[in-house]
Scaffold this active site. Structure first.
Site, PDB file in Angstrom:
ATOM      1  N   HIS A  50       2.758   1.055 -12.885  1.00  0.00           N
ATOM      2  CA  HIS A  50       3.511  -0.164 -13.163  1.00  0.00           C
ATOM      3  C   HIS A  50       5.004   0.137 -12.986  1.00  0.00           C
ATOM      4  CE1 HIS A  50       4.276  -4.086 -14.841  1.00  0.00           C
ATOM      5  NE2 HIS A  50       5.176  -3.557 -15.633  1.00  0.00           N
ATOM      6  N   MET A 100      -3.368  -6.757  -7.828  1.00  0.00           N
ATOM      7  CA  MET A 100      -2.753  -7.799  -8.633  1.00  0.00           C
ATOM      8  C   MET A 100      -3.774  -8.665  -9.378  1.00  0.00           C
ATOM      9  SD  MET A 100       0.039  -6.670  -8.361  1.00  0.00           S
ATOM     10  CE  MET A 100       1.757  -7.027  -8.199  1.00  0.00           C
ATOM     11  N   GLY A 134       0.780  -1.242   0.000  1.00  0.00           N
ATOM     12  CA  GLY A 134       0.000   0.000   0.000  1.00  0.00           C
ATOM     13  C   GLY A 134       0.805   1.283   0.000  1.00  0.00           C
TER      14      GLY A 134
HETATM   15  C1  GAR Z   1       4.304  -1.208  -6.966  1.00  0.00           C
HETATM   16  O1  GAR Z   1       5.664  -1.292  -7.321  1.00  0.00           O
HETATM   17  C2  GAR Z   1       3.442  -1.158  -8.214  1.00  0.00           C
HETATM   18  O2  GAR Z   1       4.021  -0.435  -9.273  1.00  0.00           O
HETATM   19  C3  GAR Z   1       3.350  -2.632  -8.552  1.00  0.00           C
HETATM   20  O3  GAR Z   1       3.159  -3.265  -7.314  1.00  0.00           O
HETATM   21  C4  GAR Z   1       3.815  -2.502  -6.315  1.00  0.00           C
HETATM   22  C5  GAR Z   1       2.834  -2.225  -5.214  1.00  0.00           C
HETATM   23  O4  GAR Z   1       3.492  -1.611  -4.145  1.00  0.00           O
HETATM   24  N1  GAR Z   1       2.275  -2.897  -9.469  1.00  0.00           N
HETATM   25  C6  GAR Z   1       2.360  -3.790 -10.443  1.00  0.00           C
HETATM   26  O5  GAR Z   1       3.319  -4.497 -10.611  1.00  0.00           O
HETATM   27  C7  GAR Z   1       1.125  -3.874 -11.322  1.00  0.00           C
HETATM   28  N2  GAR Z   1       1.441  -4.467 -12.577  1.00  0.00           N
HETATM   29  P1  GAR Z   1       2.647  -0.844  -3.053  1.00  0.00           P
HETATM   30  O6  GAR Z   1       1.599  -1.838  -2.544  1.00  0.00           O
HETATM   31  O7  GAR Z   1       3.652  -0.505  -1.982  1.00  0.00           O
HETATM   32  O8  GAR Z   1       2.031   0.366  -3.705  1.00  0.00           O
END
Ligand code: GAR
Length: 215
Positions: free
Chosen positions: A121, A102, A22
């Site tokens: 992303h 996800m 998050g």
């Molecule tokens: C982030 O790095 C986001 O860019 C990635 O998941 C992570 C979530 O982190 N998203 C993807 O890979 C979507 N394809 P967070 O929960 O700390 O925001």
């Protein structure tokens, strides 16, 4: 002359969808604390009641709703798509921000928020779509990586690109060190992209997103 700050009524109402830690949700929630920021996060929707994002929502006093999206990893059941759409409608949501959500969005949610749904992303799209983007970049041997904020369409990380920020890839980088460097840029990029959206500065022409100059 000071421009008056945005009233709650004028602010774009955001629903954030998150599955995990998050930190991007937190970056958006933090940006929204500024009374001059043109948007407000009104609800966190998660497919994972154990997500770190839930305690962040509590700390910002943001309502959170858990929706069971079904057993299929990376996918959402039609019922859950309808449920999320209903939660968004009940909260009069203007823009949906995926922040580490996800699952591929489809069904009712896609239909209701096409053109009003953003994703972040951790790669310079169109390279390295899907899972483990930072590992993909490292293994491919690119010298530069970064993050991309884009509109969501039916594909995987395939919608029109709003903005990107770049970081160098160092010879001694691990997936962890590269991910951390990219994440710092994500936390700048997402609030900035939402600001552009919420102030009506984005126009989509085919695959290109034109950003109008402005405040
Ligand atoms: C982030 O790095 C986001 O860019 C990635 O998941 C992570 C979530 O982190 N998203 C993807 O890979 C979507 N394809 P967070 O929960 O700390 O925001």
């Amino acid at each position: 002359m000071r421009i008056p700050c945005w009233t709650m009524r004028e602010k774009s109402r955001i629903a954030v969808l998150a599955s995990g830690r998050g930190s991007n949700f937190e970056a958006l929630a933090r940006a929204c604390l500024d009374c001059d920021y043109p948007a407000a996060v009104v609800v966190l929707i998660t497919d994972n009641p154990e997500a770190g994002a839930v305690s962040i929502a509590d700390s910002f006093n943001i309502e959170h709703v858990a929706v069971d999206c079904g057993p299929k990893k990376g996918s959402m059941s039609p019922e859950s798509s309808e449920k999320i759409t209903a939660v968004c409608a009940a909260h009069k949501i203007d823009v949906v921000c995926l922040a580490g959500f996800m699952r591929i969005v489809k069904g009712a949610l896609m239909a209701a928020y096409r053109g009003r749904m953003l994703n972040i992303h951790p790669a310079l799209l169109p390279s390295f779509r899907g899972l483990d983007a930072q590992r993909q970049a490292l293994e491919f041997g690119v010298r530069w990586s970064g993050c991309t904020v884009h509109f969501v369409d039916e594909g995987v990380d395939s919608g029109a690109i709003i903005l990107q920020r770049i970081v160098p890839v160092r010879s001694d980088d691990t997936v962890e060190s590269l991910s951390e460097r990219i994440l710092r840029e994500e936390h700048v990029a997402y609030p900035e992209a939402v600001r552009f959206y919420a102030t009506g500065r984005l126009r989509v022409e085919g695959r290109r997103v034109i950003i109008r100059e402005g405040v």
